[in-house]
Design a protein around this motif. Sequence first.
Motif, PDB file in Angstrom:
ATOM      1  N   ARG A  19       0.827  -1.210   0.000  1.00  0.00           N
ATOM      2  CA  ARG A  19       0.000   0.000   0.000  1.00  0.00           C
ATOM      3  C   ARG A  19       0.859   1.257   0.000  1.00  0.00           C
ATOM      4  O   ARG A  19       0.553   2.233  -0.666  1.00  0.00           O
ATOM      5  N   THR A  90      -3.109  -7.658  -9.498  1.00  0.00           N
ATOM      6  CA  THR A  90      -3.978  -8.657 -10.123  1.00  0.00           C
ATOM      7  C   THR A  90      -3.393  -8.995 -11.479  1.00  0.00           C
ATOM      8  O   THR A  90      -2.719  -8.165 -12.084  1.00  0.00           O
ATOM      9  N   THR A  95      -7.799 -10.371 -15.530  1.00  0.00           N
ATOM     10  CA  THR A  95      -8.651  -9.182 -15.637  1.00  0.00           C
ATOM     11  C   THR A  95      -9.041  -8.937 -17.095  1.00  0.00           C
ATOM     12  O   THR A  95     -10.195  -8.622 -17.398  1.00  0.00           O
ATOM     13  N   PHE A 104     -17.423  -7.529 -24.973  1.00  0.00           N
ATOM     14  CA  PHE A 104     -17.898  -8.241 -26.162  1.00  0.00           C
ATOM     15  C   PHE A 104     -19.416  -8.476 -26.069  1.00  0.00           C
ATOM     16  O   PHE A 104     -20.160  -8.221 -27.024  1.00  0.00           O
ATOM     17  N   THR A 132     -22.903  -8.017  -8.720  1.00  0.00           N
ATOM     18  CA  THR A 132     -21.463  -8.296  -8.587  1.00  0.00           C
ATOM     19  C   THR A 132     -20.662  -6.998  -8.520  1.00  0.00           C
ATOM     20  O   THR A 132     -19.786  -6.837  -7.656  1.00  0.00           O
ATOM     21  N   TYR A 139     -16.360  -2.873  -2.263  1.00  0.00           N
ATOM     22  CA  TYR A 139     -15.314  -3.540  -1.464  1.00  0.00           C
ATOM     23  C   TYR A 139     -13.949  -2.869  -1.700  1.00  0.00           C
ATOM     24  O   TYR A 139     -13.227  -2.540  -0.755  1.00  0.00           O
ATOM     25  N   TYR A 140     -13.602  -2.630  -2.975  1.00  0.00           N
ATOM     26  CA  TYR A 140     -12.311  -2.001  -3.268  1.00  0.00           C
ATOM     27  C   TYR A 140     -12.213  -0.618  -2.615  1.00  0.00           C
ATOM     28  O   TYR A 140     -11.170  -0.233  -2.102  1.00  0.00           O
ATOM     29  N   PHE A 160     -20.171 -14.513  -5.507  1.00  0.00           N
ATOM     30  CA  PHE A 160     -19.720 -14.958  -6.831  1.00  0.00           C
ATOM     31  C   PHE A 160     -19.925 -16.460  -7.027  1.00  0.00           C
ATOM     32  O   PHE A 160     -20.062 -16.932  -8.162  1.00  0.00           O
ATOM     33  N   LEU A 163     -23.315 -16.283  -8.353  1.00  0.00           N
ATOM     34  CA  LEU A 163     -23.511 -15.316  -9.436  1.00  0.00           C
ATOM     35  C   LEU A 163     -22.672 -15.626 -10.681  1.00  0.00           C
ATOM     36  O   LEU A 163     -23.118 -15.398 -11.806  1.00  0.00           O
ATOM     37  N   SER A 212     -15.171 -21.371 -25.922  1.00  0.00           N
ATOM     38  CA  SER A 212     -14.008 -20.917 -25.138  1.00  0.00           C
ATOM     39  C   SER A 212     -14.357 -20.691 -23.657  1.00  0.00           C
ATOM     40  O   SER A 212     -13.471 -20.602 -22.818  1.00  0.00           O
ATOM     41  N   LEU A 216     -11.972 -21.362 -20.176  1.00  0.00           N
ATOM     42  CA  LEU A 216     -11.646 -20.093 -19.501  1.00  0.00           C
ATOM     43  C   LEU A 216     -12.428 -19.864 -18.203  1.00  0.00           C
ATOM     44  O   LEU A 216     -11.870 -19.378 -17.209  1.00  0.00           O
ATOM     45  N   PHE A 217     -13.703 -20.212 -18.214  1.00  0.00           N
ATOM     46  CA  PHE A 217     -14.498 -19.914 -17.024  1.00  0.00           C
ATOM     47  C   PHE A 217     -13.959 -20.602 -15.754  1.00  0.00           C
ATOM     48  O   PHE A 217     -13.824 -19.945 -14.706  1.00  0.00           O
ATOM     49  N   LEU A 220     -11.191 -18.585 -14.165  1.00  0.00           N
ATOM     50  CA  LEU A 220     -11.620 -17.366 -13.464  1.00  0.00           C
ATOM     51  C   LEU A 220     -12.287 -17.739 -12.143  1.00  0.00           C
ATOM     52  O   LEU A 220     -12.061 -17.108 -11.098  1.00  0.00           O
ATOM     53  N   HIS A 223      -9.733 -18.923  -9.649  1.00  0.00           N
ATOM     54  CA  HIS A 223      -8.970 -17.757  -9.192  1.00  0.00           C
ATOM     55  C   HIS A 223      -9.733 -17.070  -8.056  1.00  0.00           C
ATOM     56  O   HIS A 223      -9.157 -16.718  -7.022  1.00  0.00           O
ATOM     57  N   LYS A 230      -7.902 -16.638   0.585  1.00  0.00           N
ATOM     58  CA  LYS A 230      -6.884 -15.696   1.078  1.00  0.00           C
ATOM     59  C   LYS A 230      -7.532 -14.631   1.965  1.00  0.00           C
ATOM     60  O   LYS A 230      -7.077 -14.379   3.078  1.00  0.00           O
TER      61      LYS A 230
HETATM   62  C1  LIG Z   1     -13.276 -11.559 -27.803  1.00  0.00           C
HETATM   63  C2  LIG Z   1     -14.438 -12.251 -27.184  1.00  0.00           C
HETATM   64  C3  LIG Z   1     -14.113 -13.571 -26.637  1.00  0.00           C
HETATM   65  C4  LIG Z   1     -15.212 -14.093 -25.825  1.00  0.00           C
HETATM   66  C5  LIG Z   1     -14.782 -15.306 -25.098  1.00  0.00           C
HETATM   67  C6  LIG Z   1     -14.989 -15.160 -23.697  1.00  0.00           C
HETATM   68  C7  LIG Z   1     -14.750 -16.337 -22.876  1.00  0.00           C
HETATM   69  C8  LIG Z   1     -14.755 -15.881 -21.446  1.00  0.00           C
HETATM   70  C9  LIG Z   1     -15.067 -16.904 -20.485  1.00  0.00           C
HETATM   71  C10 LIG Z   1     -15.305 -16.307 -19.105  1.00  0.00           C
HETATM   72  C11 LIG Z   1     -16.606 -15.698 -18.985  1.00  0.00           C
HETATM   73  C12 LIG Z   1     -16.823 -14.988 -17.701  1.00  0.00           C
HETATM   74  C13 LIG Z   1     -18.161 -14.417 -17.741  1.00  0.00           C
HETATM   75  C14 LIG Z   1     -18.354 -13.552 -16.567  1.00  0.00           C
HETATM   76  C15 LIG Z   1     -19.501 -13.342 -16.121  1.00  0.00           C
HETATM   77  C16 LIG Z   1     -19.673 -12.553 -14.930  1.00  0.00           C
HETATM   78  O1  LIG Z   1     -19.021 -11.615 -14.561  1.00  0.00           O
HETATM   79  S1  LIG Z   1     -20.932 -13.098 -14.034  1.00  0.00           S
HETATM   80  C17 LIG Z   1     -20.934 -12.158 -12.547  1.00  0.00           C
HETATM   81  C18 LIG Z   1     -20.060 -12.729 -11.489  1.00  0.00           C
HETATM   82  N1  LIG Z   1     -18.776 -12.252 -11.719  1.00  0.00           N
HETATM   83  C19 LIG Z   1     -17.878 -12.112 -10.774  1.00  0.00           C
HETATM   84  O2  LIG Z   1     -18.070 -12.447  -9.621  1.00  0.00           O
HETATM   85  C20 LIG Z   1     -16.646 -11.473 -11.245  1.00  0.00           C
HETATM   86  C21 LIG Z   1     -15.508 -11.934 -10.499  1.00  0.00           C
HETATM   87  N2  LIG Z   1     -14.385 -11.442 -11.185  1.00  0.00           N
HETATM   88  C22 LIG Z   1     -13.686 -10.439 -10.709  1.00  0.00           C
HETATM   89  O3  LIG Z   1     -13.909  -9.966  -9.643  1.00  0.00           O
HETATM   90  C23 LIG Z   1     -12.544  -9.881 -11.486  1.00  0.00           C
HETATM   91  O4  LIG Z   1     -12.850  -9.814 -12.779  1.00  0.00           O
HETATM   92  C24 LIG Z   1     -11.251 -10.578 -11.258  1.00  0.00           C
HETATM   93  C25 LIG Z   1     -10.197 -10.052 -12.210  1.00  0.00           C
HETATM   94  C26 LIG Z   1     -11.410 -12.074 -11.482  1.00  0.00           C
HETATM   95  C27 LIG Z   1     -10.903 -10.220  -9.827  1.00  0.00           C
HETATM   96  O5  LIG Z   1      -9.845 -10.816  -9.410  1.00  0.00           O
HETATM   97  P1  LIG Z   1      -8.757 -10.055  -8.542  1.00  0.00           P
HETATM   98  O6  LIG Z   1      -8.720  -8.603  -8.857  1.00  0.00           O
HETATM   99  O7  LIG Z   1      -7.503 -10.821  -8.736  1.00  0.00           O
HETATM  100  O8  LIG Z   1      -9.242 -10.309  -7.105  1.00  0.00           O
HETATM  101  P2  LIG Z   1      -9.583  -9.328  -5.967  1.00  0.00           P
HETATM  102  O9  LIG Z   1      -9.589 -10.184  -4.738  1.00  0.00           O
HETATM  103  O10 LIG Z   1     -10.840  -8.632  -6.271  1.00  0.00           O
HETATM  104  O11 LIG Z   1      -8.386  -8.267  -5.932  1.00  0.00           O
HETATM  105  C28 LIG Z   1      -7.009  -8.593  -5.737  1.00  0.00           C
HETATM  106  C29 LIG Z   1      -6.235  -7.396  -5.211  1.00  0.00           C
HETATM  107  O12 LIG Z   1      -6.297  -6.314  -6.116  1.00  0.00           O
HETATM  108  C30 LIG Z   1      -6.951  -5.206  -5.503  1.00  0.00           C
HETATM  109  N3  LIG Z   1      -7.742  -4.541  -6.514  1.00  0.00           N
HETATM  110  C31 LIG Z   1      -8.233  -5.072  -7.638  1.00  0.00           C
HETATM  111  N4  LIG Z   1      -8.920  -4.170  -8.327  1.00  0.00           N
HETATM  112  C32 LIG Z   1      -8.870  -3.013  -7.612  1.00  0.00           C
HETATM  113  C33 LIG Z   1      -9.404  -1.732  -7.804  1.00  0.00           C
HETATM  114  N5  LIG Z   1     -10.151  -1.428  -8.872  1.00  0.00           N
HETATM  115  N6  LIG Z   1      -9.136  -0.811  -6.874  1.00  0.00           N
HETATM  116  C34 LIG Z   1      -8.392  -1.080  -5.771  1.00  0.00           C
HETATM  117  N7  LIG Z   1      -7.859  -2.300  -5.542  1.00  0.00           N
HETATM  118  C35 LIG Z   1      -8.108  -3.254  -6.450  1.00  0.00           C
HETATM  119  C36 LIG Z   1      -7.783  -5.819  -4.405  1.00  0.00           C
HETATM  120  O13 LIG Z   1      -8.132  -4.945  -3.407  1.00  0.00           O
HETATM  121  C37 LIG Z   1      -6.821  -6.880  -3.924  1.00  0.00           C
HETATM  122  O14 LIG Z   1      -5.763  -6.248  -3.216  1.00  0.00           O
HETATM  123  P3  LIG Z   1      -5.162  -6.806  -1.838  1.00  0.00           P
HETATM  124  O15 LIG Z   1      -6.310  -6.728  -0.858  1.00  0.00           O
HETATM  125  O16 LIG Z   1      -4.055  -5.874  -1.518  1.00  0.00           O
HETATM  126  O17 LIG Z   1      -4.723  -8.209  -2.126  1.00  0.00           O
END
Ligand SMILES: CCCCCCCCCCCCC/C=C/C(=O)SCCNC(=O)CCNC(=O)[C@H](O)C(C)(C)COP(=O)(O)OP(=O)(O)OC[C@H]1O[C@@H](n2cnc3c(N)ncnc32)[C@H](O)[C@@H]1OP(=O)(O)O
Length: 242
Positions: A19, A90, A95, A104, A132, A139-140, A160, A163, A212, A216-217, A220, A223, A230
Motif C-alpha cells: 500500500r 492482479t 482481468t 464483447f 457483482t 469492497y475495493y 460470486f 452469481l 471458449s 476459460l471460465f 476465473l 482464481h 486468502k
Molecule cells: C473476444 C471475445 C471472446 C469471448 C470469449 C470469452 C470467454 C470468457 C469466459 C469467461 C466468462 C466470464 C463471464 C463472466 C460473467 C460474470 O461476470 S458473471 C458475474 C459474477 N462475476 C464475478 O463475480 C466477477 C468476479 N471477477 C472479478 O472480480 C474480477 O474480474 C477478477 C479479475 C477475477 C478479480 O480478481 P482479482 O482482482 O484478482 O481479485 P480481488 O480479490 O478482487 O483483488 C485482488 C487485489 O487487487 C486489488 N484490486 C483489484 N482491483 C482493484 C481496484 N479497482 N481498486 C483497488 N484495488 C483493487 C484488491 O483490493 C486486492 O488487493 P489486496 O487486498 O491488496 O490483495
Amino acid sequence: MASSEDDGAVDEKETNNRRRNRGAIATAWLTFYNIAMTAGWLVLAITMMRFYLQKGTHRGLYRSIAKTLKFFQTAALVEVGHCAIGIVRTSVIVTGVQVCSRIFMVWFIASSIRQVQSEESVILFLVVWTVTEISRYSYYTFNLLHQVPYFIKWARYNLFIVLYPLGVVGELLTIYAALPIVRRTAMYSLRLPNKYNVSFDYYYFLIIAMLSYIPLFPQLFFHMLRQRRKVLHGEVIVEKDD
Ligand SMILES: CCCCCCCCCCCCC/C=C/C(=O)SCCNC(=O)CCNC(=O)[C@H](O)C(C)(C)COP(=O)(O)OP(=O)(O)OC[C@H]1O[C@@H](n2cnc3c(N)ncnc32)[C@H](O)[C@@H]1OP(=O)(O)O
C-alpha cells in the motif's frame, strides 16, 4: 517452522508495504475510480428497478439502460491498465479475459442485435453483473480506506459462487439466441471474393466464443475461490506471475 502468528505478521507487513509503494496519487485515483464505478452500477440498478416497477415487463429495459451500461462496462478496461502498470496486484490476463468478455457481450451481442434484447437471459446477466459490480467496487473502495464492513467483504467473496455460474448461463443463452439472427443477416461477416481476399464468419466466431467458456471460465472461478480463501480465511497463496 514459522507459527501462524508469524505468518499473519509477515502477511500484514507485506500488505502495508504494497500500500505504501502504491503512492498517494495512485490511491487517490483508485478511490475516485471505484467510487465512480460503484455509483454507475447503482444508477443502473435503480434504473432497471424503476423500469420494471413502472412498466411491469422487461421488454424495452435493455434500451433504457444501454448507454449507461456501455459507458460503465467499457470503463472497466481501465482496470487492465491498473494491472499493467502495477497499481493493483492482479493478473493482466485474468482481468483482461473478464473485462473483454463483458465488453464483447455488451457491444457485439446485446447492443448490436436488437432482437435478443428482450430475451430473459439478457436480464439474467444484467442483474448478476449489477449485483457483482456494486459489491466488488464498494469492497475495493472501503479496502482502500482500510475500513471494510464485514457484510461487504462477505458479499464480495461469497456471492460470486452463485452469481458467476448464473452470469455465464445468461451470457451463453444470449449468444445462443443470437446465432440464428447472425446466420440469417450475415452481420459482421466477410465473404469471398473481396478485395482483401479474407473471409470471416461471425456465426462460427460466436460458436468458438461459446466453446471458449469451457477452458476459460473454470480458471476465473478457481482464481476467485483462491482469493476467497486468502481474504476470508487468511491463507497465504503463492500465484505464478503472468
Ligand atoms: C473476444 C471475445 C471472446 C469471448 C470469449 C470469452 C470467454 C470468457 C469466459 C469467461 C466468462 C466470464 C463471464 C463472466 C460473467 C460474470 O461476470 S458473471 C458475474 C459474477 N462475476 C464475478 O463475480 C466477477 C468476479 N471477477 C472479478 O472480480 C474480477 O474480474 C477478477 C479479475 C477475477 C478479480 O480478481 P482479482 O482482482 O484478482 O481479485 P480481488 O480479490 O478482487 O483483488 C485482488 C487485489 O487487487 C486489488 N484490486 C483489484 N482491483 C482493484 C481496484 N479497482 N481498486 C483497488 N484495488 C483493487 C484488491 O483490493 C486486492 O488487493 P489486496 O487486498 O491488496 O490483495
